[in-house]
Motif scaffolding. Structure first.
Motif, PDB file in Angstrom:
ATOM      1  N   TYR A  77     106.955  22.927 117.554  1.00 19.19           N
ATOM      2  CA  TYR A  77     106.051  22.836 118.704  1.00 19.19           C
ATOM      3  C   TYR A  77     106.466  23.774 119.834  1.00 19.19           C
ATOM      4  CZ  TYR A  77     103.549  20.980 122.708  1.00 19.19           C
ATOM      5  OH  TYR A  77     102.759  20.865 123.831  1.00 19.19           O
ATOM      6  N   ARG A  78     107.753  23.976 120.034  1.00 19.24           N
ATOM      7  CA  ARG A  78     108.205  24.826 121.136  1.00 19.24           C
ATOM      8  C   ARG A  78     108.138  26.314 120.811  1.00 19.24           C
ATOM      9  NH1 ARG A  78     111.284  22.176 125.034  1.00 19.24           N
ATOM     10  NH2 ARG A  78     110.240  20.193 125.463  1.00 19.24           N
ATOM     11  N   GLY A  80     106.006  27.592 117.945  1.00 15.74           N
ATOM     12  CA  GLY A  80     104.825  27.964 117.179  1.00 15.74           C
ATOM     13  C   GLY A  80     105.162  28.548 115.824  1.00 15.74           C
ATOM     14  N   PHE A 190     100.819  24.336 119.736  1.00 16.12           N
ATOM     15  CA  PHE A 190     101.634  25.169 120.618  1.00 16.12           C
ATOM     16  C   PHE A 190     100.787  26.282 121.229  1.00 16.12           C
ATOM     17  CE2 PHE A 190     103.584  29.405 120.715  1.00 16.12           C
ATOM     18  CZ  PHE A 190     104.477  29.252 121.759  1.00 16.12           C
ATOM     19  N   ARG A 194      99.702  26.522 125.179  1.00 14.65           N
ATOM     20  CA  ARG A 194     100.208  27.656 125.963  1.00 14.65           C
ATOM     21  C   ARG A 194      99.049  28.389 126.647  1.00 14.65           C
ATOM     22  NH1 ARG A 194     103.990  27.925 128.619  1.00 14.65           N
ATOM     23  NH2 ARG A 194     102.410  28.485 130.123  1.00 14.65           N
TER      24      ARG A 194
END
Length: 253
Positions: A77-78, A80, A190, A194
């Motif tokens: 998730y952090r 991608g 993600f 963003r």
């Protein structure tokens, strides 16, 4: 080809605006025909991502252990990253001193991914637990960064199965069938989160697409533009910004 694909994004925005204003103009598709994907990924909400991470902390599988699964999902998730890219990470690919991941050749190219300090801390914690697990099992230390409960390298199949079961247990994915969110779509969450954050900050999303594309690692920016039409919230933000631009560009008579 580039003009055609940029036109496709503009046309999607015009179609969205027409839902609110029937008089809005929508350019003809034939002006710059492109083959538009009909696939729209499932985008987990921030709350769903938090629930998934919380549930992963208490996972107790035969091969998949809680700390590893939680750290893996957090990294997906952090950053991608694709699930396969994460599973294939080797210890030497994870440089926690410099805060970078080296993603091996995937979809045509390799890339270096910078990571934030909080993710570095999470990976350090996992790495320490991993080392203790391998030592306790009295196994040779594999090259793989992510390992299973018995100390052997993690596999894509076992990881994907564990995440799917997690999604079903949380009622995010239906109990049967192939429909609903997939492990791969953590990557999509993600990207959309963003882009949405950038839009809220007033950033030019289209100008940032090449940056996001390089970070995610698709063949080109075209592969990233699917995220522009992934959620109504993102389209609404883009529509509002476009309307504000028009008002400032056309002073009242």
């Amino acid at each position: 080809m580039t003009v055609g694909n940029e036109f496709g994004v503009i046309r999607q925005l015009c179609l969205h605006r027409r839902r609110r204003d029937p008089s809005s103009h929508v350019p003809e598709h034939a002006l710059a025909p492109v083959k538009e994907s009909v696939f729209l990924p499932y985008i987990s909400s921030h709350d769903e991502v938090r629930r998934i991470l919380t549930a992963a902390r208490s996972h107790n599988g035969r091969f998949i252990w809680a700390s590893m699964l939680h750290t893996l999902i957090l990294m997906l998730y952090r950053t991608g990253s694709r699930l396969g890219e994460a599973v294939r990470l080797r210890r030497r690919d994870v440089d926690l001193d410099r805060g970078i991941l080296t993603i091996g050749r995937s979809k045509g190219r390799s890339r270096i991914v910078a990571i934030r300090a909080d993710l570095v801390a999470a990976l350090r914690g996992y790495a320490a637990e991993r080392q203790r697990l391998v030592s306790d099992r009295q196994r040779w230390d594999p090259e793989a960064f992510f390992v299973r409960r018995d100390g052997s390298p993690l596999t894509i199949v076992s990881t994907s199965t564990a995440i799917r079961r997690l999604l079903r247990r949380l009622d995010i994915k239906p109990p049967d069938g192939r429909i609903g969110p997939r492990p791969y779509e953590i990557r999509h969450a993600f990207a959309v989160h963003r882009l949405t954050a950038w839009a809220k900050d007033g950033v030019d999303i289209h100008a940032r697409l090449p940056v996001l594309s390089a970070y995610l690692g698709p063949q080109n920016v075209i592969g990233t533009e699917v995220y522009l039409k992934a959620t109504p919230q993102l389209l609404e933000l883009a529509s509002d910004r476009f309307e504000q631009h028009l008002r400032s560009a056309c002073p009242p008579r």
